[in-house]
Design a protein around this motif. Structure first.
Motif, PDB file in Angstrom:
ATOM      1  N   ASP A 134       0.847  -1.137   0.112  1.00 18.16           N
ATOM      2  CA  ASP A 134      -0.044   0.056   0.030  1.00 18.16           C
ATOM      3  C   ASP A 134       0.780   1.288   0.157  1.00 18.16           C
ATOM      4  O   ASP A 134       0.420   2.250  -0.780  1.00 18.16           O
ATOM      5  N   VAL A 135       2.153   1.312   0.581  1.00 17.74           N
ATOM      6  CA  VAL A 135       2.835   2.427   0.748  1.00 17.74           C
ATOM      7  C   VAL A 135       3.385   2.683  -0.941  1.00 17.74           C
ATOM      8  O   VAL A 135       3.472   3.772  -1.449  1.00 17.74           O
ATOM      9  N   ILE A 136       3.644   1.526  -1.608  1.00 12.64           N
ATOM     10  CA  ILE A 136       4.331   1.596  -2.814  1.00 12.64           C
ATOM     11  C   ILE A 136       3.391   1.995  -3.802  1.00 12.64           C
ATOM     12  O   ILE A 136       3.751   2.710  -4.705  1.00 12.64           O
ATOM     13  N   HIS A 186      -0.321   3.456   5.986  1.00 12.22           N
ATOM     14  CA  HIS A 186       0.256   4.943   6.396  1.00 12.22           C
ATOM     15  C   HIS A 186      -0.541   6.024   6.243  1.00 12.22           C
ATOM     16  O   HIS A 186      -0.368   7.094   6.687  1.00 12.22           O
ATOM     17  N   ARG A 187      -1.723   5.867   5.667  1.00 17.54           N
ATOM     18  CA  ARG A 187      -2.840   6.991   5.877  1.00 17.54           C
ATOM     19  C   ARG A 187      -3.257   7.200   7.459  1.00 17.54           C
ATOM     20  O   ARG A 187      -3.501   8.037   7.802  1.00 17.54           O
ATOM     21  N   HIS A 188      -3.350   6.018   7.958  1.00 24.80           N
ATOM     22  CA  HIS A 188      -3.816   5.895   9.314  1.00 24.80           C
ATOM     23  C   HIS A 188      -2.780   6.600  10.242  1.00 24.80           C
ATOM     24  O   HIS A 188      -3.221   7.612  11.123  1.00 24.80           O
ATOM     25  N   PHE A 189      -1.427   6.339  10.048  1.00 22.83           N
ATOM     26  CA  PHE A 189      -0.332   7.012  10.746  1.00 22.83           C
ATOM     27  C   PHE A 189      -0.309   8.565  10.364  1.00 22.83           C
ATOM     28  O   PHE A 189      -0.027   9.501  10.929  1.00 22.83           O
ATOM     29  N   GLY A 190      -0.657   8.882   9.012  1.00 28.63           N
ATOM     30  CA  GLY A 190      -0.717  10.139   8.825  1.00 28.63           C
ATOM     31  C   GLY A 190      -1.636  10.997   9.423  1.00 28.63           C
ATOM     32  O   GLY A 190      -1.709  12.111   9.841  1.00 28.63           O
ATOM     33  N   ALA A 242       6.950   6.264   6.811  1.00 30.12           N
ATOM     34  CA  ALA A 242       7.749   5.803   7.828  1.00 30.12           C
ATOM     35  C   ALA A 242       7.027   4.845   8.804  1.00 30.12           C
ATOM     36  O   ALA A 242       7.898   3.903   9.007  1.00 30.12           O
ATOM     37  N   ALA A 243       6.077   5.010   9.504  1.00 28.69           N
ATOM     38  CA  ALA A 243       5.621   4.323  10.556  1.00 28.69           C
ATOM     39  C   ALA A 243       4.964   3.015   9.868  1.00 28.69           C
ATOM     40  O   ALA A 243       5.384   2.063  10.502  1.00 28.69           O
ATOM     41  N   ALA A 244       4.346   3.254   8.728  1.00 28.84           N
ATOM     42  CA  ALA A 244       4.008   1.913   7.993  1.00 28.84           C
ATOM     43  C   ALA A 244       5.053   0.950   7.644  1.00 28.84           C
ATOM     44  O   ALA A 244       5.162  -0.244   7.728  1.00 28.84           O
ATOM     45  N   ILE A 245       5.998   1.544   7.011  1.00 24.73           N
ATOM     46  CA  ILE A 245       7.372   0.748   6.927  1.00 24.73           C
ATOM     47  C   ILE A 245       7.860   0.036   7.944  1.00 24.73           C
ATOM     48  O   ILE A 245       8.074  -1.279   7.876  1.00 24.73           O
ATOM     49  N   LEU A 246       7.990   0.827   9.050  1.00 25.65           N
ATOM     50  CA  LEU A 246       8.573   0.240  10.458  1.00 25.65           C
ATOM     51  C   LEU A 246       7.618  -1.165  10.793  1.00 25.65           C
ATOM     52  O   LEU A 246       7.767  -1.996  11.262  1.00 25.65           O
ATOM     53  N   LEU A 247       6.259  -0.604  10.654  1.00 24.59           N
ATOM     54  CA  LEU A 247       5.283  -1.715  11.114  1.00 24.59           C
ATOM     55  C   LEU A 247       5.291  -3.058  10.359  1.00 24.59           C
ATOM     56  O   LEU A 247       5.307  -3.944  10.752  1.00 24.59           O
ATOM     57  N   THR A 300     -14.690  -4.978  -1.880  1.00 26.26           N
ATOM     58  CA  THR A 300     -13.149  -5.237  -1.803  1.00 26.26           C
ATOM     59  C   THR A 300     -12.324  -4.561  -0.654  1.00 26.26           C
ATOM     60  O   THR A 300     -11.369  -4.634  -0.270  1.00 26.26           O
ATOM     61  N   GLY A 301     -13.032  -2.975  -0.402  1.00 24.25           N
ATOM     62  CA  GLY A 301     -12.472  -2.300   0.620  1.00 24.25           C
ATOM     63  C   GLY A 301     -11.200  -1.596  -0.036  1.00 24.25           C
ATOM     64  O   GLY A 301     -10.590  -0.767   0.686  1.00 24.25           O
ATOM     65  N   LYS A 302     -11.386  -1.698  -1.427  1.00 24.20           N
ATOM     66  CA  LYS A 302     -10.108  -0.758  -2.180  1.00 24.20           C
ATOM     67  C   LYS A 302     -10.945  -0.051  -3.178  1.00 24.20           C
ATOM     68  O   LYS A 302     -12.083  -0.293  -3.800  1.00 24.20           O
ATOM     69  N   PRO A 303     -10.414   1.105  -3.585  1.00 24.32           N
ATOM     70  CA  PRO A 303     -10.870   2.093  -4.569  1.00 24.32           C
ATOM     71  C   PRO A 303     -11.228   1.112  -6.012  1.00 24.32           C
ATOM     72  O   PRO A 303     -10.506   0.318  -6.277  1.00 24.32           O
ATOM     73  N   ALA A 304     -12.313   1.473  -6.624  1.00 27.82           N
ATOM     74  CA  ALA A 304     -12.864   0.856  -7.845  1.00 27.82           C
ATOM     75  C   ALA A 304     -11.600   1.293  -9.023  1.00 27.82           C
ATOM     76  O   ALA A 304     -11.309   2.505  -8.883  1.00 27.82           O
ATOM     77  N   GLY A 305     -11.198   0.488  -9.690  1.00 27.31           N
ATOM     78  CA  GLY A 305     -10.545   0.672 -11.014  1.00 27.31           C
ATOM     79  C   GLY A 305      -8.904   1.041 -10.174  1.00 27.31           C
ATOM     80  O   GLY A 305      -8.406   1.756 -11.018  1.00 27.31           O
TER      81      GLY A 305
END
Length: 367
Positions: A97-99, A112-116, A134-139, A265-270
């Motif tokens: 998700d970060v990538i 990463h959005r949560h930590f932002g 940064a926090a997401a990568i560390l998690l 899906t919990g993710k954006p369409a398309g």
């Protein structure tokens, strides 16, 4: 309670217990670490548990396993390995998700959005978006570390040292293949142009296999069966079954990445269209388009500013090209190939039936 429900509960219980034990172990780091540890628990509170289920079936295809047995005995060894795969999977999703700069995952903000958002809510100084990444990568790194510890505990508990070594080797290879597969995916998106056919299809297929297909099904089966002491013939049968199921699983994911209902899906369409994913689906669509339409398609693919109408236009183009139908046919052929691989496999007959049922679920899922 049926067996599937019981096993799902046992897997979640093992994950919860693992995270709680890690949290207790890390209490000395103080309350400032709490947001990272809480997000770990929240992130692993749900999911399909597909990899864990395949790992348990891999074990049971070789050696009987009493699902009502001692959760700290042989059952516990299998649950540790299965749960390790779920922690590894969670880490891979967080990094993915970060990538991909994704906003959501499973209907909630991506890590990463949560930590932002946490950064903004606390009124901290500095760049909130960078803190989130940064926090997401560390998690993700933390979850990978815990996955490794859990897998090692399973290996240490096995009474067969050769079996433990084999399971560890499969796990290590899986980690390397996923990381390199992810890199290949990222690198593919940076190429200025699509490669000529059939090279582009080969490139897209290689990404599909190593980024997702092998670690979604084949690797869990091999890790579980190795711990149970699988023979070379048993491992080969599970590999011959698992790889085509994994391919079908990822091909379905490619369809969902373009046509999936975001509410499900919990993710954006398309999302795959705005991210510019060069999937097998996209490759087949381009192949079928006339030159002028292909140029327009290429110009729009990967544009993060695509609006709803433009996404719908790309979806319609892919559908009209016949690519979606071809991918559905590929999914069906891979499931058929997987079933055939079990016809004379030296595996438990009841587990063979369970594997086939789970394979069909993997190929036909809607999220």
């Amino acid at each position: 309670m049926d067996e599937t429900t019981r096993l799902a509960g046992l897997i979640q219980e093992r994950i919860d217990d693992t995270l709680a034990a890690q949290r207790t172990e890390l209490e000395a780091l103080g309350p400032d670490a709490a947001p990272l540890l809480t997000e770990a628990s929240d992130y692993l509170a749900g999911g399909k548990r597909m990899r864990a289920r395949f790992a348990l079936l891999g074990y049971r295809s070789v050696r009987p396993l009493d699902v009502d047995g001692d959760p700290f005995g042989e059952l516990g060894i299998a649950l540790d390995a299965a749960s390790a795969l779920e922690l590894f999977h969670a880490a891979a999703l967080i990094h993915d998700d970060v990538i991909d700069r994704s906003d959501t995952r499973r209907g909630r903000p991506a890590a990463h959005r949560h930590f932002g958002a946490l950064h903004a809510a606390q009124g901290w100084r500095g760049d909130g978006a960078h803190f989130g990444v940064a926090a997401a990568i560390l998690l993700g790194d933390l979850l990978q570390s815990w996955a490794d510890e859990l897998l090692q505990r399973a290996c240490d508990g096995a009474d067969d040292r050769a079996a433990a070594r084999a399971a560890r080797e499969h796990f290590n290879r899986m980690r390397s293949e996923v990381a390199i597969g992810q890199y290949l995916d990222v690198a593919e998106e940076q190429r200025a142009d699509f490669a000529p056919e059939p090279e582009q299809l080969e490139r897209s297929t290689r990404v599909l296999v190593y980024k997702s297909a092998k670690y979604s099904v084949e690797a869990p089966l091999l890790i579980g069966s190795a711990l149970a002491g699988a023979s070379r013939e048993q491992e080969q049968a599970l590999s011959d079954f698992g790889l085509p199921v994994g391919v079908a699983f990822q091909l379905r994911d490619d369809l969902l990445g373009v046509f999936g209902d975001s509410a499900v899906t919990g993710k954006p369409a398309g999302g795959d269209l705005t991210e510019g994913k060069r999937t097998v689906l996209v490759t087949l669509a381009r192949e079928a388009l006339p030159a002028t339409q292909r140029r327009v398609f290429d110009e729009m693919l990967g544009d993060p500013r695509l609006d709803e109408q433009q996404i719908e236009m790309l979806q319609r183009t892919i559908r009209d090209s016949g690519a979606a139908t071809r991918v559905e046919e590929m999914i069906g052929r891979n499931i058929d190939r997987a079933e055939a691989a079990l016809d004379f496999a030296p595996l438990d007959a009841d587990v063979r039936d369970r594997l086939i049922r789970l394979a069909h679920q993997a190929g036909s899922r809607v999220a």
